[in-house]
Design a protein around this motif. Sequence first.
Motif, PDB file in Angstrom:
ATOM      1  N   VAL A  52       0.883  -1.208  -0.038  1.00 59.43           N
ATOM      2  CA  VAL A  52       0.000   0.027   0.173  1.00 59.43           C
ATOM      3  C   VAL A  52       1.108   1.053   0.041  1.00 59.43           C
ATOM      4  O   VAL A  52       0.713   2.085  -0.864  1.00 59.43           O
ATOM      5  N   LEU A  53       1.745   1.339   0.872  1.00 64.76           N
ATOM      6  CA  LEU A  53       2.783   2.445   0.937  1.00 64.76           C
ATOM      7  C   LEU A  53       3.363   2.794  -0.452  1.00 64.76           C
ATOM      8  O   LEU A  53       3.658   3.833  -0.797  1.00 64.76           O
ATOM      9  N   ASN A  54       3.792   1.652  -1.209  1.00 61.86           N
ATOM     10  CA  ASN A  54       4.625   1.389  -2.318  1.00 61.86           C
ATOM     11  C   ASN A  54       3.948   2.426  -3.463  1.00 61.86           C
ATOM     12  O   ASN A  54       4.344   2.809  -4.160  1.00 61.86           O
ATOM     13  N   VAL A  55       2.286   2.270  -3.288  1.00 62.05           N
ATOM     14  CA  VAL A  55       1.610   2.847  -4.530  1.00 62.05           C
ATOM     15  C   VAL A  55       2.019   4.445  -4.299  1.00 62.05           C
ATOM     16  O   VAL A  55       1.881   5.048  -5.173  1.00 62.05           O
ATOM     17  N   PHE A  56       2.256   4.967  -2.904  1.00 58.33           N
ATOM     18  CA  PHE A  56       2.300   6.367  -2.796  1.00 58.33           C
ATOM     19  C   PHE A  56       3.740   6.643  -2.833  1.00 58.33           C
ATOM     20  O   PHE A  56       4.154   7.719  -3.464  1.00 58.33           O
ATOM     21  N   VAL A  57       4.636   5.828  -2.400  1.00 60.54           N
ATOM     22  CA  VAL A  57       6.115   6.248  -2.443  1.00 60.54           C
ATOM     23  C   VAL A  57       6.628   4.842  -3.172  1.00 60.54           C
ATOM     24  O   VAL A  57       6.870   3.888  -2.522  1.00 60.54           O
ATOM     25  N   ARG A  58       7.102   4.984  -4.540  1.00 64.34           N
ATOM     26  CA  ARG A  58       7.653   3.835  -5.125  1.00 64.34           C
ATOM     27  C   ARG A  58       9.037   3.421  -4.581  1.00 64.34           C
ATOM     28  O   ARG A  58       9.314   2.319  -5.176  1.00 64.34           O
ATOM     29  N   TYR A 117      -8.817  15.541  -5.346  1.00 61.26           N
ATOM     30  CA  TYR A 117      -7.490  14.963  -5.504  1.00 61.26           C
ATOM     31  C   TYR A 117      -6.517  15.722  -4.653  1.00 61.26           C
ATOM     32  O   TYR A 117      -6.466  16.914  -4.932  1.00 61.26           O
ATOM     33  N   ALA A 118      -6.055  15.391  -3.580  1.00 62.58           N
ATOM     34  CA  ALA A 118      -5.133  16.135  -2.641  1.00 62.58           C
ATOM     35  C   ALA A 118      -3.736  15.857  -2.817  1.00 62.58           C
ATOM     36  O   ALA A 118      -3.172  14.718  -3.182  1.00 62.58           O
ATOM     37  N   ALA A 119      -2.996  16.688  -2.886  1.00 59.34           N
ATOM     38  CA  ALA A 119      -1.317  16.448  -2.963  1.00 59.34           C
ATOM     39  C   ALA A 119      -0.953  17.207  -1.735  1.00 59.34           C
ATOM     40  O   ALA A 119      -1.185  18.387  -1.244  1.00 59.34           O
ATOM     41  N   TYR A 120      -0.167  16.299  -0.875  1.00 60.20           N
ATOM     42  CA  TYR A 120       0.536  16.832   0.118  1.00 60.20           C
ATOM     43  C   TYR A 120       2.068  17.105   0.036  1.00 60.20           C
ATOM     44  O   TYR A 120       2.717  16.485  -0.945  1.00 60.20           O
ATOM     45  N   ARG A 121       2.638  17.570   0.939  1.00 59.21           N
ATOM     46  CA  ARG A 121       3.837  18.221   0.687  1.00 59.21           C
ATOM     47  C   ARG A 121       4.889  16.980   0.916  1.00 59.21           C
ATOM     48  O   ARG A 121       5.987  16.916  -0.129  1.00 59.21           O
ATOM     49  N   SER A 122       4.422  16.089   1.807  1.00 57.28           N
ATOM     50  CA  SER A 122       5.234  14.843   1.890  1.00 57.28           C
ATOM     51  C   SER A 122       4.160  13.878   1.834  1.00 57.28           C
ATOM     52  O   SER A 122       3.131  13.917   2.409  1.00 57.28           O
ATOM     53  N   ASN A 123       4.599  12.475   1.664  1.00 56.90           N
ATOM     54  CA  ASN A 123       3.761  11.411   1.734  1.00 56.90           C
ATOM     55  C   ASN A 123       3.539  11.064   3.208  1.00 56.90           C
ATOM     56  O   ASN A 123       2.295  10.429   3.552  1.00 56.90           O
ATOM     57  N   ARG A 143       0.364  12.624   4.286  1.00 56.74           N
ATOM     58  CA  ARG A 143      -0.884  11.710   3.834  1.00 56.74           C
ATOM     59  C   ARG A 143      -1.024  10.428   4.872  1.00 56.74           C
ATOM     60  O   ARG A 143      -2.086  10.032   5.358  1.00 56.74           O
ATOM     61  N   PHE A 144       0.284   9.690   5.187  1.00 55.14           N
ATOM     62  CA  PHE A 144       0.021   8.464   5.864  1.00 55.14           C
ATOM     63  C   PHE A 144      -0.541   8.717   7.243  1.00 55.14           C
ATOM     64  O   PHE A 144      -1.142   8.214   7.983  1.00 55.14           O
ATOM     65  N   ALA A 145       0.180  10.145   7.864  1.00 53.91           N
ATOM     66  CA  ALA A 145      -0.300  10.491   9.206  1.00 53.91           C
ATOM     67  C   ALA A 145      -1.835  10.740   9.070  1.00 53.91           C
ATOM     68  O   ALA A 145      -2.478  10.489  10.312  1.00 53.91           O
ATOM     69  N   ASN A 146      -2.500  11.028   8.070  1.00 51.10           N
ATOM     70  CA  ASN A 146      -4.179  11.279   8.009  1.00 51.10           C
ATOM     71  C   ASN A 146      -4.835  10.086   8.134  1.00 51.10           C
ATOM     72  O   ASN A 146      -5.902   9.967   8.702  1.00 51.10           O
ATOM     73  N   TRP A 147      -4.153   9.181   7.613  1.00 47.02           N
ATOM     74  CA  TRP A 147      -4.989   7.696   7.764  1.00 47.02           C
ATOM     75  C   TRP A 147      -5.177   7.194   9.136  1.00 47.02           C
ATOM     76  O   TRP A 147      -5.994   6.569   9.809  1.00 47.02           O
ATOM     77  N   PHE A 148      -4.026   7.821   9.933  1.00 46.68           N
ATOM     78  CA  PHE A 148      -4.193   7.273  11.363  1.00 46.68           C
ATOM     79  C   PHE A 148      -4.615   8.507  12.117  1.00 46.68           C
ATOM     80  O   PHE A 148      -4.322   8.607  13.506  1.00 46.68           O
ATOM     81  N   GLY A 149      -5.411   9.289  11.758  1.00 48.45           N
ATOM     82  CA  GLY A 149      -6.309  10.367  12.646  1.00 48.45           C
ATOM     83  C   GLY A 149      -5.658  11.715  12.490  1.00 48.45           C
ATOM     84  O   GLY A 149      -6.706  12.695  13.041  1.00 48.45           O
ATOM     85  N   PRO A 156      -3.969  19.278   2.976  1.00 53.43           N
ATOM     86  CA  PRO A 156      -2.865  19.132   1.701  1.00 53.43           C
ATOM     87  C   PRO A 156      -2.711  20.294   1.383  1.00 53.43           C
ATOM     88  O   PRO A 156      -3.066  21.272   1.610  1.00 53.43           O
ATOM     89  N   GLU A 157      -1.471  20.314   0.655  1.00 54.53           N
ATOM     90  CA  GLU A 157      -0.634  21.469   0.049  1.00 54.53           C
ATOM     91  C   GLU A 157      -1.628  22.155  -1.159  1.00 54.53           C
ATOM     92  O   GLU A 157      -1.766  23.155  -0.878  1.00 54.53           O
ATOM     93  N   SER A 158      -2.098  21.078  -1.885  1.00 57.42           N
ATOM     94  CA  SER A 158      -3.120  21.615  -2.798  1.00 57.42           C
ATOM     95  C   SER A 158      -3.972  20.742  -3.077  1.00 57.42           C
ATOM     96  O   SER A 158      -3.983  19.396  -2.809  1.00 57.42           O
ATOM     97  N   GLU A 159      -5.222  21.303  -3.763  1.00 56.45           N
ATOM     98  CA  GLU A 159      -6.602  20.276  -3.759  1.00 56.45           C
ATOM     99  C   GLU A 159      -6.836  20.605  -5.174  1.00 56.45           C
ATOM    100  O   GLU A 159      -6.857  21.581  -5.784  1.00 56.45           O
TER     101      GLU A 159
END
Lengths: 261, 411
Positions: free
Chosen positions: A165-171, B14-20, B23-29, B34-37
Amino acid sequence: MLKSVWHYRHFILASIRGDLRGRFARSRLGAFWFILHPLAQALIFSIVLAEVMHARMPNIDSRAAYPIYLLSGMAAWGLFSEIMNRSIGIFIEQGSAMKKISFPKLCLPLIIWGSALINHVLLLAAIAVIFLFFGHYPGLAWLYLIPGMLLISVMAFGIGVFLGVLNVFVRDVAQFMTVFMQLWFWFTPIVYVKSVVPEKFRPLIELNPMTPLVNLYQDALLLNQAPSWPSLWPAVVIGGVAVVLSFVVFRRASPELVDAL
Amino acid sequence: MSVVLDISHVSKCYAAYRSNLQRFANWFGASIAPESEFWANRDISFQVKQGEALALIGQNGAGKSTLLKIITGTVRPTSGSVTVAGRISAILELGLGFNSEFTGRQNIYQAGGLMGFSQAELTELMPAIEDFAEIGEFFDQPTRVYSSGMQARLAFALATAKRPDVLIVDEVLSVGDSYFQHKSFDRIRQFKQEGTSIILVTHSLGDVRALCDRVILLDKGTVMKDGAPDEVVDYYNAMIAERENAKMTVEQKRNQNGWLNTRSGSFEVVIDSIMLLDAKTLDPVNTARVGQQLLLKLVAHSNQDIPRLVLGYMLRDRAGHVMWGTNTWHTKQVIENVTAGEKIEYDLPFTCTLGPGSYAFSPTLVSSDTHLENNYEWQDNALVFDVVNVDGTFFIGSSWLDAKFMISRQG
């Protein structure tokens, strides 16, 4: 989520068949490759290292001991790395289908799991035949491989889906893991025995959750021995945590998963 | 009729985050903005009834494909919901995620399985799929050797192997040859009669008029217009022209007979009147006879100096099919250097060779051969008239050929 996967069970089974067939499309030896690959690798290692390792094999005094030890460990590792490596790449590989057809995406790693398990069982059968040539007869201890397979595949599935799953976002994840898996391989006593490891690296080897699982294979296949059950606890815990974590991440990520493909 | 598809306040961001990591942090609450939408769809709501054929039109990037993917279920909406009563079958983009190493047949099993068919069902449907795709021996060859048209045939044959409750088609038919397009449209039409709802994305406005009962125009991710095909398509055409020319207005009204009049333009030159007259008596004509000599007279005046002026006419029937059309650019009668306040009169004498029915002229005043450069005034269906066949022999069709049977018998 699980209910919809159940609805797709026939598809999963059919795909496992298709997967086994498809992986060897356009190659002459077809299905033999999946057995030949690990065997060839084991052969290389035993040619290169047999003389060095032979003397160090504990408790057993046979020329065949090292090849048997090696094959057992390689089989265990092969199952682990196949599920792991393929799960990491699966969502990207099947991206075009995921974009066009709506289906439970969890089917994909399950297909890998099933196909890897079947591969593994076939490989074990081939290994059994080779053991016969060595004059080494399989015993009842082979049954201990069943919990071994289960633990290895659960752990590989959990970590693999999580990283997939992570790989989809960070290859970079997949790239990093190819390197890391090699390192992991060498930090697991497969090619060498635990006793040759220098004292300072011992804790690392002991912490490695694959060590007891590979050991389980080696004990069962080479020594006809039961595994030391308490040593498996770390693998059970890590496997369980990885599966739960991968499900949570998968659930949270799945709305965005197709967007990033 | 019952509602099969209910799309309620669907938005997709479609949200673009400064760093992934964010994004991952958002999955956990965590709730990191996001930087741009990018909002591909914003608050879209509509319902589709059983047996209704709906076309989605709009310029590239208007959000049509995203909306189709959301309805299909491959993309999840950021907010809002899609409720479907029944089974959806969709053909999005080319192919159906075919594996290029597998043969057509194996891919049918694979993709069909993903669509939720059991292997037994697919085996049962296989002859019909093979028959419909008509790709001959290629059916048992790997799909990597297929042309894009063959892939489209296979995908369409599979997606329509069993009549779905909702069929979604995204432009894919445009890669097929005209024979297959025809065949596909026949099947779509047949499904529609049997009660399938159709959602079609297309850039071919002819398809829209031919197949659909309703059209939704999407623009910048929102529903801009939702209504009858002629109304929305004419509005869309006017809107494309508007993009080229910012100072433009679009007006629409429907007359008593149901014809929709759409008037748009920048109005440097405007149409004062348009009349259909009898060529001999110069009496106004509402109902023309087949074979009658007619004169179409258009008077326009300019409000500003303009360098070039072209008049174009389009004659359409009730269903929107173009019967005839040309302009003074093609006839090499472009007027140059029109001064403010000038009055221009265009006469177009012609013989009414149309079949019985209702027709409309749409005049357009532009500066070149298309309406995209300068659209001074464009009126869809500005002049509506009927044609009757009173003194001629009976015939059907929309054009009258001055044809006679010559019969000879021998022996």
